[in-house]
Design a protein around this motif. Structure first.
Motif, PDB file in Angstrom:
ATOM      1  N   SER B  36       0.820  -1.218   0.000  1.00  0.00           N
ATOM      2  CA  SER B  36       0.000   0.000   0.000  1.00  0.00           C
ATOM      3  C   SER B  36       0.849   1.261   0.000  1.00  0.00           C
ATOM      4  O   SER B  36       0.392   2.328  -0.425  1.00  0.00           O
ATOM      5  N   LEU B  37       2.055   1.170   0.512  1.00  0.00           N
ATOM      6  CA  LEU B  37       2.965   2.319   0.543  1.00  0.00           C
ATOM      7  C   LEU B  37       4.296   1.845  -0.041  1.00  0.00           C
ATOM      8  O   LEU B  37       5.293   1.690   0.673  1.00  0.00           O
ATOM      9  N   PRO B  38       4.328   1.616  -1.352  1.00  0.00           N
ATOM     10  CA  PRO B  38       5.452   0.890  -1.964  1.00  0.00           C
ATOM     11  C   PRO B  38       6.800   1.608  -1.860  1.00  0.00           C
ATOM     12  O   PRO B  38       7.842   0.961  -1.881  1.00  0.00           O
ATOM     13  N   ASP B  39       6.797   2.929  -1.769  1.00  0.00           N
ATOM     14  CA  ASP B  39       8.075   3.651  -1.703  1.00  0.00           C
ATOM     15  C   ASP B  39       8.440   4.042  -0.281  1.00  0.00           C
ATOM     16  O   ASP B  39       9.292   4.909  -0.057  1.00  0.00           O
ATOM     17  N   THR B  40       7.782   3.414   0.677  1.00  0.00           N
ATOM     18  CA  THR B  40       7.949   3.794   2.081  1.00  0.00           C
ATOM     19  C   THR B  40       8.604   2.663   2.848  1.00  0.00           C
ATOM     20  O   THR B  40       8.220   1.503   2.700  1.00  0.00           O
ATOM     21  N   GLN B  41       9.598   3.008   3.681  1.00  0.00           N
ATOM     22  CA  GLN B  41      10.266   1.979   4.467  1.00  0.00           C
ATOM     23  C   GLN B  41       9.503   1.763   5.777  1.00  0.00           C
ATOM     24  O   GLN B  41       9.121   2.719   6.450  1.00  0.00           O
ATOM     25  N   ASP B 226      -9.178   0.188   4.591  1.00  0.00           N
ATOM     26  CA  ASP B 226      -8.042  -0.728   4.521  1.00  0.00           C
ATOM     27  C   ASP B 226      -6.730   0.035   4.292  1.00  0.00           C
ATOM     28  O   ASP B 226      -6.727   1.241   4.059  1.00  0.00           O
ATOM     29  N   LYS B 227      -5.630  -0.704   4.374  1.00  0.00           N
ATOM     30  CA  LYS B 227      -4.322  -0.047   4.300  1.00  0.00           C
ATOM     31  C   LYS B 227      -4.097   0.626   2.958  1.00  0.00           C
ATOM     32  O   LYS B 227      -3.433   1.652   2.857  1.00  0.00           O
ATOM     33  N   GLU B 228      -4.684   0.066   1.891  1.00  0.00           N
ATOM     34  CA  GLU B 228      -4.532   0.653   0.563  1.00  0.00           C
ATOM     35  C   GLU B 228      -5.121   2.063   0.528  1.00  0.00           C
ATOM     36  O   GLU B 228      -4.554   2.974  -0.091  1.00  0.00           O
ATOM     37  N   THR B 229      -6.262   2.226   1.192  1.00  0.00           N
ATOM     38  CA  THR B 229      -6.907   3.541   1.230  1.00  0.00           C
ATOM     39  C   THR B 229      -6.010   4.552   1.956  1.00  0.00           C
ATOM     40  O   THR B 229      -5.885   5.712   1.537  1.00  0.00           O
ATOM     41  N   GLY B 231      -2.766   4.333   2.129  1.00  0.00           N
ATOM     42  CA  GLY B 231      -1.630   4.571   1.230  1.00  0.00           C
ATOM     43  C   GLY B 231      -1.968   5.605   0.162  1.00  0.00           C
ATOM     44  O   GLY B 231      -1.191   6.534  -0.099  1.00  0.00           O
ATOM     45  N   ARG B 232      -3.143   5.455  -0.454  1.00  0.00           N
ATOM     46  CA  ARG B 232      -3.541   6.393  -1.514  1.00  0.00           C
ATOM     47  C   ARG B 232      -3.707   7.806  -0.972  1.00  0.00           C
ATOM     48  O   ARG B 232      -3.276   8.783  -1.574  1.00  0.00           O
ATOM     49  N   ALA B 233      -4.357   7.918   0.211  1.00  0.00           N
ATOM     50  CA  ALA B 233      -4.593   9.251   0.795  1.00  0.00           C
ATOM     51  C   ALA B 233      -3.267   9.930   1.131  1.00  0.00           C
ATOM     52  O   ALA B 233      -3.081  11.126   0.877  1.00  0.00           O
ATOM     53  N   ILE B 234      -2.329   9.151   1.680  1.00  0.00           N
ATOM     54  CA  ILE B 234      -1.038   9.733   2.055  1.00  0.00           C
ATOM     55  C   ILE B 234      -0.262  10.148   0.807  1.00  0.00           C
ATOM     56  O   ILE B 234       0.305  11.249   0.753  1.00  0.00           O
ATOM     57  N   PHE B 235      -0.264   9.304  -0.213  1.00  0.00           N
ATOM     58  CA  PHE B 235       0.464   9.648  -1.432  1.00  0.00           C
ATOM     59  C   PHE B 235      -0.130  10.901  -2.082  1.00  0.00           C
ATOM     60  O   PHE B 235       0.599  11.795  -2.545  1.00  0.00           O
ATOM     61  N   SER B 236      -1.457  10.990  -2.062  1.00  0.00           N
ATOM     62  CA  SER B 236      -2.130  12.161  -2.624  1.00  0.00           C
ATOM     63  C   SER B 236      -1.723  13.432  -1.875  1.00  0.00           C
ATOM     64  O   SER B 236      -1.452  14.476  -2.478  1.00  0.00           O
ATOM     65  N   SER B 237      -1.649  13.345  -0.549  1.00  0.00           N
ATOM     66  CA  SER B 237      -1.232  14.509   0.243  1.00  0.00           C
ATOM     67  C   SER B 237       0.231  14.863  -0.008  1.00  0.00           C
ATOM     68  O   SER B 237       0.604  16.043  -0.038  1.00  0.00           O
ATOM     69  N   ILE B 250       9.113   7.132   5.691  1.00  0.00           N
ATOM     70  CA  ILE B 250       9.085   5.903   6.496  1.00  0.00           C
ATOM     71  C   ILE B 250       7.799   5.914   7.325  1.00  0.00           C
ATOM     72  O   ILE B 250       7.207   6.979   7.565  1.00  0.00           O
ATOM     73  N   ILE B 251       7.334   4.737   7.700  1.00  0.00           N
ATOM     74  CA  ILE B 251       6.185   4.622   8.613  1.00  0.00           C
ATOM     75  C   ILE B 251       6.596   3.761   9.809  1.00  0.00           C
ATOM     76  O   ILE B 251       7.536   2.966   9.725  1.00  0.00           O
ATOM     77  N   GLU B 252       5.860   3.966  10.901  1.00  0.00           N
ATOM     78  CA  GLU B 252       6.155   3.232  12.143  1.00  0.00           C
ATOM     79  C   GLU B 252       4.908   2.517  12.663  1.00  0.00           C
ATOM     80  O   GLU B 252       4.420   2.836  13.749  1.00  0.00           O
TER      81      GLU B 252
END
Lengths: 376, 376
Positions: B36-41, B226-229, B231-237, B250-252
């Motif tokens: 869901s957050l493919p470029d995020t560690q 879900d996590k995909e949603t 991921g999309r919202a964060i990428f959009s922001s 990165i996410i924790e």
């Protein structure tokens, strides 16, 4: 701070955070209870501090023990105390634990409803029981919820039911609330207890014991009356409500026995502000809600804290613990006064921390080990 | 309840209470975050559940780790993970712990004030740091206090100060609040982060990383996206606030990684009423606030609870734990619905309990051992 604490800290320089326990203070507190309530048997509430050294001392002094679980019962038996010195005082017990306790010789149990009476009757036939009655905790730093006990009308029926099931119906218990600053708080509860005695006597059942519970305060947490004042007030209320037929009494002090015997050594980890214009400092210690100071929840228990700079001007701070958890804040609604000159790395001493600290600590939350302790 | 939990309980019949952890669910959650957050560690927040089996699995899957203390760092290193996979993410650190971590090879630290920057510069020269900024936790089940972070104006100065002291100034972090049900909650925080990036760029300092924190919810606690949603919202922001220059992220996740993987088996110890006319039942379990369910404080986290009688009519109860402590009540202000036919001795299953249970448990309070766990 007494000289024994000071000497231990100077000589041993224990790693921070840690708890020091002065057994001499526990001894003095026990003797003070015994003198102030001379006809009352002391059942130390093990949950306040189950350190083996504390239990061994109290065993030697002649104390009995109020236990919450099989784990506590095993700790007390390990001192050499016989099962006759133990009350299984939790009103919430698994039937298999009652059975195990009974097999170990324990035959005094707390109840507050028919279902618990039935468990005791089934697996600990002929045991002694007392019924806990509700009373409000006015005057207490930590009023209790309705979690334990039933009202006095129901208590009469519960005790009568226990009698019909062949149990020895000893009497009633109550708890006036923790850190109870009003020695008169026992009066109302004793009036309720007396009504239960009278009603059951009319039904042909003679009660003989009152468990006066705990609630006796730690002196250092507030200016509170001494134990003798509590003893006089309670005896006076017993006279008022029972006349010349004063029942046997027991007490279950926990905090009042051990709180003053404890001193926590901690360290200032960080002092910061949240904005450039902030006037309020945040002070972070290496101990917090998860390391032993859980009783700061709702900020009702305010520990006296000493620093090496107490002769300097003081200003309000938010005081917080070291974990990555936002609820790990000790005092925020009512800020805490600490010296303006306080520095990162300063040692702070948190007084009256002998009760509800070691075991209130979490099991390695945030990777931080449970609170270490040293007996002096 | 999945079949693996059911089979384990049927076959092993573990003593109550205990926690079961399904590693397959942890694996699915990790993969879901990674997709869901493919470029995020991913830096797993160890505090949520530090069981070695969980850490070993996440190490094998390629996760990095957010650690709160030296204790957690040692647990992570024990998996075989190198220090480059560790962030010492607590803003409150003793200088000697920063030094020890640096000696072990760790060189990524969280800060939120000049004093913490100075500690890092003194004993971990040249390390990478990120500054935590405050943001409100609207939409979260557990909004965070102001305990961590500083405002964005101060963050700029803190980062610039770190730069002048020779540290590698990576970026900013924030936390939108635990069990955050609104995927849009990251937007406001990212706007703040972008302003910090711009202001520092004007001062000649290029930031490159944003730590998006945790807050990802456990699905079973509420109906949440879900996590995909997320991921999309964060990428959009990120697009909105950073255009084509999207920084490293990165996410924790802690709760979002492990909560759903846990199931607590517990037992009904007592069901009672407080007066003869009471319509409300009290139900007491063998686990409570001190045994692992501390997150019920303020009743904000409401666990789904299954009983063997869930097809019967339900009625409100006060739900409480087994200790002799009046605060050990789980749900009272908002009563919990349980079957009217519930019996003493019934097994209950408490879902979504893989996070903040094992280590939130107390260290033998009331003589009750810490929560046992089984990995399936």
């Amino acid at each position: 701070m007494n000289d024994r604490f000071k000497k231990f800290l100077d000589v041993q320089q224990p790693e921070s955070p840690c708890l020091l326990l002065d057994l001499d203070i526990v001894r003095l507190n026990y003797e003070s209870f015994a003198e102030s309530l001379p006809d009352t048997q002391v059942f130390y509430a093990v949950k306040a501090n189950p350190a083996p050294e504390v239990l061994n001392l109290l065993y030697e002094l002649g104390s009995s023990f109020d236990c919450a679980s099989m784990g506590e019962i095993e700790l007390v038996l390990a001192t050499g105390a016989g099962p006759d010195r133990i009350s299984f005082g939790n009103t919430i017990k698994k039937k298999r634990d009652i059975e195990r306790a009974f097999q170990l010789g324990i035959c005094l149990f707390a109840v507050d409803c028919d279902a618990e009476v039935e468990k005791v009757a089934q697996v600990a036939a002929g045991s002694k029981i007392f019924c806990r009655v509700l009373c409000d905790g006015t005057g207490s730093s930590w009023p209790l919820s309705n979690k334990f006990g039933c009202d006095s009308v129901m208590a009469v029926d519960v005790l009568e039911y226990a009698h019909t099931l062949g149990l020895q119906v000893e009497g009633v218990s109550f708890h006036v609330g923790s850190q109870q600053a009003d020695p008169g708080a026992w009066d109302h509860a004793l009036a309720i207890a007396a009504s239960v005695f009278r009603t059951l006597a009319q039904r042909g059942i003679q009660l003989k014991m009152i468990n006066l519970g705990g609630g006796f305060p730690a002196c250092r947490l507030h200016h509170v009356p001494d134990k003798e004042t509590y003893g006089r007030a309670i005896f006076s209320s017993l006279r008022t409500h029972f006349g010349n037929c004063i029942p046997e009494t027991i007490i279950e002090p926990g905090r009042g026995m051990v709180a003053d015997a404890g001193l926590i050594k901690a360290e200032v980890v960080l002092i910061s502000k949240k904005t450039k214009l902030d006037t309020r400092r945040w002070v972070y210690l290496d101990i917090g809600k998860f390391g032993g100071l859980a009783e700061t929840m709702s900020e009702s228990i305010r520990y006296p804290i000493r620093t090496p700079r107490d002769n300097c001007e003081k200003a309000p701070v938010v005081l917080a613990g070291p974990t990555c958890d936002s609820v790990d804040v000790l005092y925020e609604k009512t800020p805490f006064m600490l010296p303006v000159s306080l520095q990162i790395g300063d040692e702070v001493l948190i007084e009256a921390t002998g009760a509800y600290t070691m075991t209130y600590a979490s099991n390695h939350f945030n990777g931080i080990p449970p609170l270490a302790y040293f007996v002096i």
